[in-house]
Design a protein around this motif. Structure first.
Motif, PDB file in Angstrom:
ATOM      1  N   UNK A  31      59.595  25.760  58.971  1.00 21.94           N
ATOM      2  CA  UNK A  31      58.771  24.547  58.832  1.00 21.94           C
ATOM      3  C   UNK A  31      57.961  24.645  57.552  1.00 21.94           C
ATOM      4  N   UNK A  32      58.295  23.826  56.571  1.00 20.63           N
ATOM      5  CA  UNK A  32      57.567  23.870  55.308  1.00 20.63           C
ATOM      6  C   UNK A  32      56.215  23.200  55.466  1.00 20.63           C
ATOM      7  N   UNK A  33      55.211  23.796  54.856  1.00 22.05           N
ATOM      8  CA  UNK A  33      53.887  23.167  54.906  1.00 22.05           C
ATOM      9  C   UNK A  33      53.056  23.593  53.710  1.00 22.05           C
ATOM     10  N   UNK A  34      51.975  22.856  53.502  1.00 23.00           N
ATOM     11  CA  UNK A  34      51.016  23.174  52.446  1.00 23.00           C
ATOM     12  C   UNK A  34      49.745  23.682  53.124  1.00 23.00           C
ATOM     13  N   UNK A  35      49.250  24.823  52.666  1.00 23.09           N
ATOM     14  CA  UNK A  35      47.988  25.358  53.180  1.00 23.09           C
ATOM     15  C   UNK A  35      47.037  25.549  52.003  1.00 23.09           C
ATOM     16  N   UNK A  36      45.858  24.930  52.092  1.00 25.43           N
ATOM     17  CA  UNK A  36      44.816  25.135  51.088  1.00 25.43           C
ATOM     18  C   UNK A  36      43.684  25.939  51.720  1.00 25.43           C
ATOM     19  N   UNK A  37      43.339  27.066  51.076  1.00 26.04           N
ATOM     20  CA  UNK A  37      42.188  27.858  51.507  1.00 26.04           C
ATOM     21  C   UNK A  37      40.980  27.386  50.696  1.00 26.04           C
ATOM     22  N   UNK A  38      39.936  26.976  51.390  1.00 28.66           N
ATOM     23  CA  UNK A  38      38.696  26.555  50.735  1.00 28.66           C
ATOM     24  C   UNK A  38      37.632  27.592  51.056  1.00 28.66           C
ATOM     25  N   UNK A  39      37.186  28.332  50.046  1.00 26.64           N
ATOM     26  CA  UNK A  39      36.236  29.429  50.251  1.00 26.64           C
ATOM     27  C   UNK A  39      34.884  29.080  49.668  1.00 26.64           C
ATOM     28  N   UNK A  40      33.876  29.098  50.512  1.00 31.02           N
ATOM     29  CA  UNK A  40      32.486  28.872  50.118  1.00 31.02           C
ATOM     30  C   UNK A  40      32.009  30.065  49.288  1.00 31.02           C
ATOM     31  N   UNK A  41      31.609  29.797  48.038  1.00 26.78           N
ATOM     32  CA  UNK A  41      31.067  30.872  47.196  1.00 26.78           C
ATOM     33  C   UNK A  41      29.628  30.559  46.790  1.00 26.78           C
ATOM     34  N   UNK A  42      28.906  29.858  47.668  1.00 22.09           N
ATOM     35  CA  UNK A  42      27.506  29.521  47.377  1.00 22.09           C
ATOM     36  C   UNK A  42      26.617  30.743  47.614  1.00 22.09           C
ATOM     37  N   UNK A  43      25.364  30.622  47.179  1.00 23.98           N
ATOM     38  CA  UNK A  43      24.378  31.708  47.304  1.00 23.98           C
ATOM     39  C   UNK A  43      24.316  32.323  48.690  1.00 23.98           C
ATOM     40  N   UNK A  44      24.321  31.457  49.703  1.00 25.41           N
ATOM     41  CA  UNK A  44      24.096  31.949  51.064  1.00 25.41           C
ATOM     42  C   UNK A  44      25.256  32.791  51.581  1.00 25.41           C
ATOM     43  N   UNK A  45      26.389  32.786  50.867  1.00 25.46           N
ATOM     44  CA  UNK A  45      27.551  33.574  51.293  1.00 25.46           C
ATOM     45  C   UNK A  45      27.505  35.005  50.763  1.00 25.46           C
ATOM     46  N   UNK A  46      26.404  35.382  50.102  1.00 26.06           N
ATOM     47  CA  UNK A  46      26.386  36.691  49.444  1.00 26.06           C
ATOM     48  C   UNK A  46      26.643  37.838  50.414  1.00 26.06           C
ATOM     49  N   UNK A  47      26.237  37.683  51.680  1.00 29.87           N
ATOM     50  CA  UNK A  47      26.463  38.778  52.632  1.00 29.87           C
ATOM     51  C   UNK A  47      27.848  38.726  53.273  1.00 29.87           C
ATOM     52  N   UNK A  48      28.547  37.615  53.174  1.00 25.96           N
ATOM     53  CA  UNK A  48      29.838  37.494  53.850  1.00 25.96           C
ATOM     54  C   UNK A  48      31.036  37.353  52.941  1.00 25.96           C
ATOM     55  N   UNK A  49      30.804  37.166  51.643  1.00 29.19           N
ATOM     56  CA  UNK A  49      31.931  36.817  50.771  1.00 29.19           C
ATOM     57  C   UNK A  49      32.922  37.965  50.592  1.00 29.19           C
ATOM     58  N   UNK A  50      32.428  39.184  50.496  1.00 26.78           N
ATOM     59  CA  UNK A  50      33.346  40.315  50.307  1.00 26.78           C
ATOM     60  C   UNK A  50      34.232  40.489  51.542  1.00 26.78           C
ATOM     61  N   UNK A  51      33.621  40.310  52.716  1.00 27.61           N
ATOM     62  CA  UNK A  51      34.387  40.377  53.961  1.00 27.61           C
ATOM     63  C   UNK A  51      35.492  39.314  53.952  1.00 27.61           C
ATOM     64  N   UNK A  52      35.142  38.083  53.575  1.00 29.72           N
ATOM     65  CA  UNK A  52      36.126  36.995  53.551  1.00 29.72           C
ATOM     66  C   UNK A  52      37.234  37.295  52.546  1.00 29.72           C
ATOM     67  N   UNK A  53      36.859  37.782  51.371  1.00 30.47           N
ATOM     68  CA  UNK A  53      37.848  38.077  50.338  1.00 30.47           C
ATOM     69  C   UNK A  53      38.781  39.204  50.773  1.00 30.47           C
ATOM     70  N   UNK A  54      38.205  40.283  51.292  1.00 34.32           N
ATOM     71  CA  UNK A  54      39.028  41.440  51.703  1.00 34.32           C
ATOM     72  C   UNK A  54      40.028  41.052  52.794  1.00 34.32           C
TER      73      UNK A  54
END
Length: 199
Positions: A1-24
């Motif tokens: 099943x072909x599909x398009x998936x877009x990942x939208x990642x919040x990189x705002x200030x408040x993500x400073x504690x969670x961004x590395x976890x999300x990226x990894x």
């Protein structure tokens, strides 16, 4: 099943504690996404617009990992604007199934109302599913998954984030055009907080 998936990642200030976890987590699991999937990435933060790191393409994992590596937390959170840009500019194959994976910890801080936008959009577009991974213990933005028959995850640790991302990329969600959005349970996954992730 072909599909398009877009990942939208919040990189705002408040993500400073969670961004590395999300990226990894994203980097480790992206290779598991089917090669029949066109995969793209937008990050949003800094100003009230989003950055397109990669338009959806097949076998696009390396380019997306480059974009994730470049992401650093800064500025505000333009969720509605990013959703609009994705729908209008990235979802160009009308016949393909479409999914947004939104990773964020909060609300739109650029004056947009993402809930209202997606509720209106879902009345005319039945081909888009939004899965939300919300870092934190609340149901903010559950409206987006409810309106599009997606799934909402509230996560509070790296383990629960990884489980949510795995479920999303392995899910065989129904993309039928006439299906009414189902009421979904919130996936609260309470795990011990890791102090290094969430100081």
């Amino acid at each position: 099943h072909r599909k398009i998936v877009m990942i939208l990642l919040d990189t705002s200030d408040s993500m400073s504690s969670g961004i590395e976890m999300a990226k990894d987590t994203a980097k480790s699991l992206l290779p598991e996404i089917s090669q029949h999937t066109e995969l793209g990435l937008r990050t949003f933060g800094g100003h009230c617009g989003s950055n397109l790191h990669s338009k959806p393409k097949y076998r696009n994992t390396a380019k997306i990992i480059e974009g994730l590596d470049a992401a650093t937390p800064y500025g505000r959170t333009p969720i509605k604007k990013t959703l609009e840009e994705t729908v209008n500019n990235d979802f160009f194959h009308s016949q393909l199934k479409k999914k947004i994976i939104l990773i964020t910890d909060g609300s739109d801080t650029c004056g947009g109302n993402p809930c209202e936008y997606i509720k209106k959009l879902s009345k005319v577009r039945k081909d888009i599913i939004i899965d939300v991974i919300l870092i934190g213990n609340n149901d903010r933005l559950k409206c987006l998954s409810d309106a599009t028959n997606g799934t909402f995850y509230s996560v509070t640790s790296k383990e629960s984030f990884t489980n949510a991302f795995k479920e999303i990329i392995k899910s065989k969600q129904n993309y039928t055009e006439n299906k009414q959005p189902a009421k979904k349970q919130i996936h609260y996954q309470f795990m011990p907080l890791q102090e290094d992730l969430f100081p």
